[in-house]
Write a protein that holds these residues in place. Structure first.
Motif, PDB file in Angstrom:
ATOM      1  N   UNK A  73       0.831  -1.209   0.000  1.00 30.11           N
ATOM      2  CA  UNK A  73       0.000   0.000   0.000  1.00 30.11           C
ATOM      3  C   UNK A  73       0.863   1.255   0.000  1.00 30.11           C
ATOM      4  N   UNK A  74       1.939   1.221   0.783  1.00 29.94           N
ATOM      5  CA  UNK A  74       2.844   2.367   0.842  1.00 29.94           C
ATOM      6  C   UNK A  74       3.497   2.611  -0.521  1.00 29.94           C
ATOM      7  N   UNK A  75       3.969   1.534  -1.155  1.00 30.79           N
ATOM      8  CA  UNK A  75       4.578   1.663  -2.480  1.00 30.79           C
ATOM      9  C   UNK A  75       3.557   2.149  -3.501  1.00 30.79           C
ATOM     10  N   UNK A  76       2.344   1.644  -3.412  1.00 30.26           N
ATOM     11  CA  UNK A  76       1.283   2.061  -4.322  1.00 30.26           C
ATOM     12  C   UNK A  76       1.031   3.563  -4.207  1.00 30.26           C
ATOM     13  N   UNK A  77       0.930   4.047  -2.981  1.00 28.80           N
ATOM     14  CA  UNK A  77       0.705   5.480  -2.772  1.00 28.80           C
ATOM     15  C   UNK A  77       1.851   6.303  -3.353  1.00 28.80           C
ATOM     16  N   UNK A  78       3.083   5.820  -3.202  1.00 29.41           N
ATOM     17  CA  UNK A  78       4.240   6.524  -3.754  1.00 29.41           C
ATOM     18  C   UNK A  78       4.178   6.547  -5.281  1.00 29.41           C
TER      19      UNK A  78
END
Length: 103
Positions: A73-78
């Motif tokens: 999720x963190x990578x997706x947001x980035x």
């Protein structure tokens, strides 16, 4: 006789605690679900545990999947943020290219 009143008082206090916590309502709902189940399960206690949320203890794999999901999720947001920034930059150059084609 006094011993009986103490026991009754504790019992009444516990009953009020259970009612305040919603335990009788929750148990009633689960028992009604079991009653209304068209195909009765082989193990009624397992059915009750499952519907009360205590079917199985936490699997260690579940925690690792939760951590992995948080990372993804963190990578997706980035990536979404980077995509948004790149689209903004691209929009600045697109009008220049259209002007060159017009000439």
């Amino acid at each position: 006789m006094a011993h009986y009143k103490v026991a009754n008082s504790k019992s009444e206090e516990f009953r009020r605690y259970l009612e305040k916590s919603g335990v009788p309502d929750t148990l009633t709902k689960v028992l009604v679900a079991l009653y209304e189940e068209p195909e009765k399960p082989n193990s009624a206690p397992d059915f009750l545990k499952h519907h009360l949320g205590a079917a199985t203890p936490e699997n260690p794999e579940i925690e690792s999947l939760r951590l992995e999901l948080a990372e993804v999720k963190e990578k997706y947001e980035a990536v979404v943020e980077e995509n948004k920034n790149l689209k903004t930059k691209l929009a600045q150059y697109e009008p220049l290219q259209e002007e060159k084609r017009a000439k």
